[in-house]
Design a protein around this motif. Structure first.
Motif: not given
Ligand code: FAD
Ligand code: NAI
Length: 509
Positions: A50, A52-53, A80, A117-118, A361, A369-371, A479
């Protein structure tokens, strides 16, 4: 006078319209509509995470097209970029959290959410094994969830590079719990340093705040911490003023390597003025409960091992693979050369699979690896899935039309069906025309303390590199506008006002 009266009337009407719009927004957010039940006949789309992606995908996904299941140990989305502000109480952590239940209840068709958690993805069996990792467990806390389509958006872990003592003695800065822990420890260090008869060396150690990693996380945290000291701690506990000290340790020759040279210099200069010490070319090799051991490379190339005592240690050295991702990679031969994450193609399909996608990420698509990247990837996948559902619908319609045409008793009916088929085929071609994922970089922004920020922004045809107080206001407004919901925006704004008016809260929870 007439002009003024009209200006006043327009302002008045705009204010009323704005208030009406805001009130409706609040009402709408609090009264979710009836939802369509998920259709088990449709394909099951499982979304892991759950962050950003995944949330950006869910935001734009037409959930009525699939039987959607979301699995994450976190039942909220976390903004974040403002997490470093929570470590010192400029912002309260709940202001940047958005409950996933709230968000999913507003989708057209219901979405199932499991807080878990998976632990393993079985690619062959098309099953995800999940485990309830929370404190309270029911009679069942481990189970499996089958999928037809899977999106992996589990993010990354904190990198420690196997350096001894890091996990045991330092605080990371990735999750809400990390920020809370840091906030508590800062105050604990200050109060313990003030304990009766504490020796001067011990006071010095306790008030030495060390940050390892000169990437944006480390820099932003160091800036926030120094602000906290200057604006609040120093005022309420003047005795710590002489010894409170922030040091940023970085293995490379400079901090913020992703920013332009001019902004790196500006940041280093600002830190100097703020009295934050930057120790570049210093690689931490070992961590104990009271000091770190770091190897410094001098100008002559000679390496010197040094012990640096600390009270608080924050570890921000970037990302590492999560075990569930590592395990999935071992099941897919096409992933055998991939080291840093799931290798994906230009449609974000995990290479070597046809029903697994990865975002953010945990995916390696040649972007940082950014939002920003994760959010764009999620939105792209939503479009792709919406389009795939539409394509399927048209194909089914086409098939039934062709069958009807074959069985049609007269030429007129056959001709009419033929016309419809042509029209549908045209629509199908249009729908199928979706280009691959293309990332559009909007720029990089970072807060560096004392109400200054740095920004490398893509501007019309070129790049704009800027730093200072104006950039700080830009950083704040950017932001604020990017916050997940109106509720988040209001809460963040109130926190900023509170911190300005009353200062940050120095109580240790
Ligand atoms: P995340 O947002 O980390 O989400 C991962 C999700 O997966 C979480 O919900 C997690 O609970 C869940 N999960 C974890 N393990 C499992 C599992 N086994 N099964 C199921 N779910 C799981 N980027 C910017 O572009 N700009 C910024 O200003 C910025 N500031 C940042 C500040 C900080 C302090 C940090 C730490 C990062 C910042 N970033 C910023 C980077 C950005 O946050 C990440 O790149 C982004 O969060 C990646 O999105 P994601 O969806 O891949 O992962
Ligand atoms: P990072 O990977 O950007 O930086 C980590 C730093 O730690 C590196 O410079 C590395 O040289 C250093 N390092 C590694 N091991 C070390 C050691 N043993 N001793 C000393 N130094 C060591 O990590 P960060 O800052 O956590 O960022 C992760 C991602 O999130 C990045 O992609 C970043 O761009 C993004 N992010 C963006 C922000 C923004 O845009 N404002 C804010 C925070 C994160």
């Amino acid at each position: 006078a007439g002009f003024l009266r009209w200006t006043w009337r327009i302002t008045y009407l705009s204010a009323i319209a704005g208030l009406g719009w805001f009130t409706y927004g609040v009402y709408e957010s609090r009264t979710p509509p009836e939802q369509q039940e998920p259709d088990p006949k449709k394909k099951t789309l499982v979304v892991l995470g759950t962050g950003w992606g995944s949330v950006s995908l869910l935001k734009k996904l037409d959930t009525e097209n699939y039987n959607v299941i979301v699995i994450s140990p976190r039942n909220y989305f976390l903004f974040t970029p403002l997490l470093p502000s929570c470590t010192v109480g400029t912002i309260e952590h709940r202001s940047i959290m958005e409950p996933i239940r709230h968000f999913l209840r507003h989708k057209k068709a219901a979405v199932k959410f499991y807080e878990a958690e998976a632990t393993k993805i079985d690619y062959e069996k098309r099953v995800v094994y999940i485990n309830d990792e929370s404190e309270i467990k029911g009679a069942i806390s481990t189970t499996e969830v089958p999928f037809d389509m899977l999106v992996v958006g589990v993010g990354a872990e904190n990198a420690t590079f196997g350096i001894p003592g890091v996990r045991e003695h330092s605080s990371f800065l990735k999750e809400v719990a990390d920020a809370q822990r840091i906030r508590k420890r800062i105050m604990d260090c200050c109060e313990t340093a003030m304990f009766k008869d504490q020796s001067p060396e011990e006071v010095k150690r306790l008030l030495h705040m060390v940050v390892v990693g000169g990437g944006p996380t480390g820099v932003e945290f160091a800036g926030e911490l120094q602000d906290y000291f200057e604006n609040d701690l120093k005022k309420w506990i003047p005795e710590i003023a002489e010894n409170f000290h922030v040091t940023l340790v970085e293995a490379l020759p400079s901090v913020l390597p992703m920013f332009s040279k001019q902004l790196i210099d500006y940041t280093e200069q600002t830190f100097k003025e703020e009295t934050i010490e930057i120790r570049t070319k210093t690689m931490v090799k070992n961590v104990t409960d009271k000091y770190i051991e770091a190897e410094y490379t001098g100008p002559d190339g000679k390496k010197v091992l040094e012990q640096i005592p600390y009270g608080l240690l924050v570890w921000a050295t970037g990302n590492a693979l999560r075990p569930v991702v590592k395990d999935l990679m071992t099941q897919i031969p096409a992933q055998k050369d991939s080291r840093r994450g799931l290798a994906v193609n230009e449609y974000l399909v995990v290479k070597g699979t046809d029903n697994v996608w990865a975002v953010g990420d945990c995916a390696i698509a040649n972007y940082a690896p950014t939002a920003q990247v994760a959010a764009q990837e999620g939105a792209f996948l939503a479009r792709l899935f919406n389009q795939m559902a539409k394509t399927e619908e048209i194909e089914q319609e086409l098939q039934s039309l062709s069958e009807r045409q074959e069985k049609a008793p007269s030429k007129e009916v056959r001709d009419a069906a033929f016309g419809e088929i042509k029209e549908l085929q045209k629509r199908l071609r249009r729908v199928k025309q979706m280009g691959p994922f293309e990332y559009s970089h909007q720029g990089s922004l970072a807060y560096i303390g004392s109400e200054k920020a740095v920004a490398d922004i893509s501007w019309l045809t070129g790049n704009l590199a800027t730093g200072g107080t104006l950039t700080y206001f830009f950083w704040r407004s950017a932001y604020l506008s990017m916050c997940f919901s109106t509720r988040n925006r209001v809460l963040v704004l109130v926190d900023w006002i509170k911190a300005k008016m009353f200062g940050r809260d120095v109580s240790r929870e």
